[in-house]
Design an enzyme around this catalytic site. Structure first.
Site, PDB file in Angstrom:
ATOM      1  N   CYS A   1      99.872 -36.563  12.202  1.00  0.00           N
ATOM      2  CA  CYS A   1     100.155 -37.976  12.451  1.00  0.00           C
ATOM      3  C   CYS A   1     101.434 -38.415  11.749  1.00  0.00           C
ATOM      4  CB  CYS A   1      98.966 -38.817  11.981  1.00  0.00           C
ATOM      5  SG  CYS A   1      99.064 -40.568  12.435  1.00  0.00           S
ATOM      6  N   CYS A   2     101.581 -38.045  10.473  1.00  0.00           N
ATOM      7  CA  CYS A   2     102.798 -38.396   9.736  1.00  0.00           C
ATOM      8  C   CYS A   2     104.031 -37.763  10.378  1.00  0.00           C
ATOM      9  CB  CYS A   2     102.681 -37.940   8.287  1.00  0.00           C
ATOM     10  SG  CYS A   2     101.543 -38.896   7.263  1.00  0.00           S
TER      11      CYS A   2
ATOM     12  N   CYS B   1     101.498 -46.866   5.618  1.00  0.00           N
ATOM     13  CA  CYS B   1     100.816 -47.407   6.789  1.00  0.00           C
ATOM     14  C   CYS B   1      99.530 -48.120   6.360  1.00  0.00           C
ATOM     15  CB  CYS B   1     100.491 -46.280   7.767  1.00  0.00           C
ATOM     16  SG  CYS B   1     101.939 -45.570   8.593  1.00  0.00           S
TER      17      CYS B   1
ATOM     18  N   CYS C   1      96.205 -46.171   5.834  1.00  0.00           N
ATOM     19  CA  CYS C   1      96.316 -45.032   4.918  1.00  0.00           C
ATOM     20  C   CYS C   1      96.684 -45.452   3.499  1.00  0.00           C
ATOM     21  CB  CYS C   1      97.343 -44.037   5.436  1.00  0.00           C
ATOM     22  SG  CYS C   1      96.887 -43.294   7.014  1.00  0.00           S
TER      23      CYS C   1
ATOM     24  N   CYS D   1     104.032 -37.477   2.743  1.00  0.00           N
ATOM     25  CA  CYS D   1     103.897 -37.575   4.199  1.00  0.00           C
ATOM     26  C   CYS D   1     104.648 -36.486   4.934  1.00  0.00           C
ATOM     27  CB  CYS D   1     104.384 -38.942   4.676  1.00  0.00           C
ATOM     28  SG  CYS D   1     106.154 -39.205   4.442  1.00  0.00           S
TER      29      CYS D   1
END
Length: 260
Positions: A121-122, A205, A208, A233
């Site tokens: 995702c990162c 984010c 997170c 990240c």
């Protein structure tokens, strides 16, 4: 002796700038490179860097990653900074096709499933967009500090960022402490992310990041559900906390900085 490569030149510069104040490091960066961009996460360090750079009167741009999951407080600060400094702020977005494929396969909150999925995702929302957006620049400024975490304890003042085409990565605040940053902010009345008032000590984010409690590490609120994982990240370090190795990318390699 004249350095034989950009990487060697930057290693020598890192040694000579090690004891220099942030302003001197910025002066060197703006004097050495034609196209400099400040990559801002709009945390406290970004507020300081933007203010220092703006006071130098040199042309520069601000780039920030809009992952699609940022807190509203971060967007509010972006608007405040844009109005205060009248500096161009470029918002960089992830590839929507990649995001759609990722969420269709793994779900919207895949980052909670595993460290590997969190890094996926990162990578799609942050690392890859940043790498693409830095094409054409000679150097980028970052707010990394050595005392933020053990992973960051050996960050050099300047280095060749091999993961991003070999451009210079400059960290003017690398030797600043948490108190140095907040002392400057209070002294100069700088705008900061309102989430700091709610106990946050590192802001990423929205899903997170959480507030931290007294005694916790500054980055403990990042991906707090992970046990023993490196709190990074992928922009600066890999999953093991190592500097990210260079990736073979002809487009990036063609844009690596040359002599000025």
């Amino acid at each position: 002796m004249r350095p034989t490569s950009i990487a060697e030149e930057l290693d020598l510069a890192a040694a000579s700038l090690e004891g220099s104040p942030a302003q001197a490091i910025l002066e060197w960066a703006f004097g050495r490179f034609e196209k400099v961009v400040l990559v801002a996460s709009f945390q406290a360090e970004s507020s300081v860097l933007i203010d220092l750079a703006a006071k130098m009167g040199r042309p520069f741009e601000i780039l920030t990653l809009d992952t699609g999951r940022l807190p509203q407080a971060t967007h509010d600060l972006i608007d405040t900074v844009r109005a205060r400094y009248e500096v161009p702020i470029r918002l960089v977005y992830p590839d929507q096709g990649e995001v759609a494929e990722m969420t269709a396969t793994h779900g919207t909150n895949l980052f909670r499933q595993s460290v590997a999925n969190r890094h996926l995702c990162c990578g799609i929302r942050k690392t890859q967009p940043l790498r693409r957006s830095l094409i054409g620049y000679d150097a980028w400024l970052t707010g990394l500090r050595r005392d933020q975490s053990p992973t960051r304890s050996n960050v050099p003042v300047v280095q060749a960022d091999k993961d991003k085409g070999g451009i210079a990565k400059v960290a003017p605040l690398v030797k600043w402490s948490h108190d140095d940053v907040w002392g400057y902010i209070h002294e100069h009345g700088l705008p900061v992310n309102s989430l700091y008032n709610d106990g946050y000590t590192s802001i990423g984010c929205e899903p997170c990041t959480r507030a931290t409690t007294p005694g916790e590490d500054e980055r403990a609120g990042r991906w707090w559900w992970e046990e023993g994982a490196v709190k990074e990240c992928g922009i600066n370090f890999d999953v093991s906390g190592n500097v990210i190795p260079a990736k073979h990318d002809p487009v990036l390699e063609d844009t690596a900085l040359g002599d000025k």
